[in-house]
Design an enzyme around this catalytic site. Structure first.
Site, PDB file in Angstrom:
ATOM      1  N   GLY A  16      11.479  -5.833  29.821  1.00 40.97           N
ATOM      2  CA  GLY A  16      10.582  -4.819  30.124  1.00 40.97           C
ATOM      3  C   GLY A  16      11.262  -3.798  30.825  1.00 40.97           C
ATOM      4  O   GLY A  16      10.683  -3.253  31.830  1.00 40.97           O
ATOM      5  N   VAL A  67       8.993 -11.144  24.765  1.00 44.63           N
ATOM      6  CA  VAL A  67       9.183 -12.451  25.723  1.00 44.63           C
ATOM      7  C   VAL A  67       8.252 -13.616  25.455  1.00 44.63           C
ATOM      8  O   VAL A  67       8.521 -14.777  25.722  1.00 44.63           O
ATOM      9  CB  VAL A  67       9.301 -12.042  27.201  1.00 44.63           C
ATOM     10  CG1 VAL A  67      10.216 -11.184  27.780  1.00 44.63           C
ATOM     11  CG2 VAL A  67       7.921 -11.604  27.701  1.00 44.63           C
ATOM     12  N   TYR A 159      -4.804 -11.840  34.977  1.00 46.80           N
ATOM     13  CA  TYR A 159      -3.519 -11.428  35.435  1.00 46.80           C
ATOM     14  C   TYR A 159      -2.898 -12.117  36.840  1.00 46.80           C
ATOM     15  O   TYR A 159      -1.845 -12.617  37.158  1.00 46.80           O
ATOM     16  CB  TYR A 159      -3.484  -9.832  35.851  1.00 46.80           C
ATOM     17  CG  TYR A 159      -2.184  -9.007  36.270  1.00 46.80           C
ATOM     18  CD1 TYR A 159      -1.255  -8.937  35.394  1.00 46.80           C
ATOM     19  CD2 TYR A 159      -2.148  -8.825  37.638  1.00 46.80           C
ATOM     20  CE1 TYR A 159      -0.125  -8.141  35.861  1.00 46.80           C
ATOM     21  CE2 TYR A 159      -1.149  -8.279  37.948  1.00 46.80           C
ATOM     22  CZ  TYR A 159      -0.179  -7.795  37.453  1.00 46.80           C
ATOM     23  OH  TYR A 159       0.835  -7.281  37.964  1.00 46.80           O
TER      24      TYR A 159
HETATM   25  P1  NAP Z   1       4.880  -0.778  32.675  1.00 47.42           P
HETATM   26  O1  NAP Z   1       5.402   0.438  32.906  1.00 47.42           O
HETATM   27  O2  NAP Z   1       3.582  -0.951  31.475  1.00 47.42           O
HETATM   28  O3  NAP Z   1       6.319  -1.301  31.980  1.00 47.42           O
HETATM   29  C1  NAP Z   1       6.125  -2.690  31.302  1.00 47.42           C
HETATM   30  C2  NAP Z   1       7.427  -3.091  30.663  1.00 47.42           C
HETATM   31  O4  NAP Z   1       7.392  -4.435  29.955  1.00 47.42           O
HETATM   32  C3  NAP Z   1       7.651  -2.200  29.549  1.00 47.42           C
HETATM   33  O5  NAP Z   1       9.122  -1.849  28.965  1.00 47.42           O
HETATM   34  C4  NAP Z   1       7.070  -2.967  28.199  1.00 47.42           C
HETATM   35  O6  NAP Z   1       7.593  -2.597  26.868  1.00 47.42           O
HETATM   36  C5  NAP Z   1       7.449  -4.447  28.414  1.00 47.42           C
HETATM   37  N1  NAP Z   1       6.613  -5.401  27.895  1.00 47.42           N
HETATM   38  C6  NAP Z   1       5.317  -5.445  28.025  1.00 47.42           C
HETATM   39  N2  NAP Z   1       4.963  -6.838  27.258  1.00 47.42           N
HETATM   40  C7  NAP Z   1       6.318  -7.348  26.771  1.00 47.42           C
HETATM   41  C8  NAP Z   1       6.511  -8.338  25.735  1.00 47.42           C
HETATM   42  N3  NAP Z   1       5.723  -9.246  25.330  1.00 47.42           N
HETATM   43  N4  NAP Z   1       7.799  -8.391  25.921  1.00 47.42           N
HETATM   44  C9  NAP Z   1       8.853  -7.669  26.077  1.00 47.42           C
HETATM   45  N5  NAP Z   1       8.694  -6.805  26.918  1.00 47.42           N
HETATM   46  C10 NAP Z   1       7.277  -6.437  27.353  1.00 47.42           C
HETATM   47  O7  NAP Z   1       4.491  -1.766  33.890  1.00 47.42           O
HETATM   48  P2  NAP Z   1       5.147  -1.832  35.241  1.00 47.42           P
HETATM   49  O8  NAP Z   1       3.970  -1.633  36.088  1.00 47.42           O
HETATM   50  O9  NAP Z   1       6.542  -1.296  35.469  1.00 47.42           O
HETATM   51  O10 NAP Z   1       5.111  -3.503  35.451  1.00 47.42           O
HETATM   52  C11 NAP Z   1       6.326  -4.168  35.337  1.00 47.42           C
HETATM   53  C12 NAP Z   1       6.073  -5.477  36.042  1.00 47.42           C
HETATM   54  O11 NAP Z   1       5.754  -5.501  37.342  1.00 47.42           O
HETATM   55  C13 NAP Z   1       5.042  -6.206  35.508  1.00 47.42           C
HETATM   56  O12 NAP Z   1       5.388  -7.942  35.514  1.00 47.42           O
HETATM   57  C14 NAP Z   1       4.046  -6.189  36.387  1.00 47.42           C
HETATM   58  O13 NAP Z   1       2.897  -7.419  36.433  1.00 47.42           O
HETATM   59  C15 NAP Z   1       4.703  -6.126  37.809  1.00 47.42           C
HETATM   60  N6  NAP Z   1       3.789  -5.301  38.687  1.00 47.42           N
HETATM   61  C16 NAP Z   1       3.563  -4.041  38.787  1.00 47.42           C
HETATM   62  C17 NAP Z   1       2.785  -3.291  39.734  1.00 47.42           C
HETATM   63  C18 NAP Z   1       2.554  -1.916  39.577  1.00 47.42           C
HETATM   64  O14 NAP Z   1       2.027  -1.167  40.495  1.00 47.42           O
HETATM   65  N7  NAP Z   1       3.091  -0.889  38.645  1.00 47.42           N
HETATM   66  C19 NAP Z   1       2.526  -3.940  40.700  1.00 47.42           C
HETATM   67  C20 NAP Z   1       2.730  -5.271  40.903  1.00 47.42           C
HETATM   68  C21 NAP Z   1       3.538  -6.047  39.895  1.00 47.42           C
HETATM   69  P3  NAP Z   1       6.903  -2.848  25.347  1.00 47.42           P
HETATM   70  O15 NAP Z   1       5.719  -2.524  25.686  1.00 47.42           O
HETATM   71  O16 NAP Z   1       7.682  -1.820  24.783  1.00 47.42           O
HETATM   72  O17 NAP Z   1       6.982  -4.013  25.169  1.00 47.42           O
END
Ligand code: NAP
Length: 259
Positions: A16, A67, A159
């Site tokens: 990701g 993944v 989630y």
């Molecule tokens: P994001 O901007 O939506 O990015 C998510 C990334 O994961 C993208 O590169 C997406 O690419 C990839 N992804 C999603 N499903 C996938 C799969 N099945 N296989 C491979 N890659 C996959 O999200 P983010 O906010 O950066 O979140 C990243 C992580 O941080 C997550 O685990 C989330 O739970 C955690 N998190 C985020 C926040 C926040 O405030 N943003 C807070 C707490 C935790 P594709 O769609 O092209 O696959």
């Protein structure tokens, strides 16, 4: 003063890594001279991010992999080893966060979130076990969340379960990885500004910031710094641990508790 040892030449795989926090993690490793591989399902987004990182002077490559699919995980690790000569750091960051109430949640929606966030983390670590063991200084850093392990949010029960599940996983995995000198730890972000969040508008950001003691949302760089720390040589005696990075959001008992 303790200086952190260089990441130069280390082989890093960020699942990701094409967007958001993962892109920030990949950029931080690339800026430190690591050889970075990013994954994601959307090839166009992944290749564009890899080009962006390379244009900034980093060594970065995109490999398409989902993944939730163990065969994809095996293939992303094999491709990383082929290109970089090994694998030293695995960042299990890929995640999705669709909102749905418990009353309306279908088995398919539950499976999607658990399949990517929780099972995807397990599949990625399983695929990387041998390579990380061969590294001699293998590291796994998982992106969990405060949502689930510490806090709750209506609409995100599946989630939250996936994010709490990741922490249960790392504690037992830490014991199995330890004999090979491989550590596994997790970062727990609060509210981080990513491309997705900016779509929700400035009002949302301001309301969220008001409930955070440090009065701002986090940046992807805030998370990347902690990931770099867990991946460093100096963090080699830390395993099975978690670090909340949330500007103090989970500390106050109520809004009244804040100054
Ligand atoms: P994001 O901007 O939506 O990015 C998510 C990334 O994961 C993208 O590169 C997406 O690419 C990839 N992804 C999603 N499903 C996938 C799969 N099945 N296989 C491979 N890659 C996959 O999200 P983010 O906010 O950066 O979140 C990243 C992580 O941080 C997550 O685990 C989330 O739970 C955690 N998190 C985020 C926040 C926040 O405030 N943003 C807070 C707490 C935790 P594709 O769609 O092209 O696959």
């Amino acid at each position: 003063m303790i200086m952190f040892s260089s990441m130069k030449g280390r082989s890093v795989l960020v699942t990701g890594g094409s967007k958001g926090i993962g892109k920030g993690i990949a950029a931080a490793f690339a800026a430190e001279g690591a050889q970075v591989v990013i994954t994601g399902r959307d090839r166009q987004a992944g290749e564009s991010t890899a080009s962006e990182l390379a244009a900034a002077g980093g060594k970065a490559r995109y490999i398409q992999a989902d993944v939730a699919n163990p065969a994809d995980c095996a293939q992303m690790v094999a491709a990383t080893i082929e290109g970089n000569g090994g694998l030293d750091v695995l960042c299990c960051n890929a995640g999705v966060f669709p909102s749905v109430s418990l009353a309306e949640m279908t088995p398919g929606q539950l499976e999607e979130v658990l399949g990517i966030n929780l099972k995807g983390t397990v599949f990625a670590v399983q695929a990387a076990l041998d390579a990380l063991s061969r590294s001699g200084r293998g590291r796994v850093v998982v992106t969990s969340s405060i949502t689930g392990p510490v806090t709750g949010y209506a609409g995100w029960a599946h989630y939250g379960a996936s994010k709490a599940g990741q922490l249960g996983f790392i504690r037992s995995a830490a014991l199995e990885l330890a004999p090979a000198g491989v550590t596994i730890n997790a970062v727990m972000p609060g509210n981080i500004i990513t491309e997705g969040l900016t779509d929700l508008g400035e009002d949302y950001e301001q309301t969220m910031a008001a409930s955070i003691p440090l009065k701002r949302l986090g940046s992807v760089a805030d998370i990347a710094s902690a990931v770099l720390f867990f991946a460093s040589e100096q963090a080699g005696y830390i395993t099975g641990q978690t670090l909340i990075i949330d500007g103090g959001q989970t500390i106050p008992e109520s809004l009244e508790a804040m100054v």
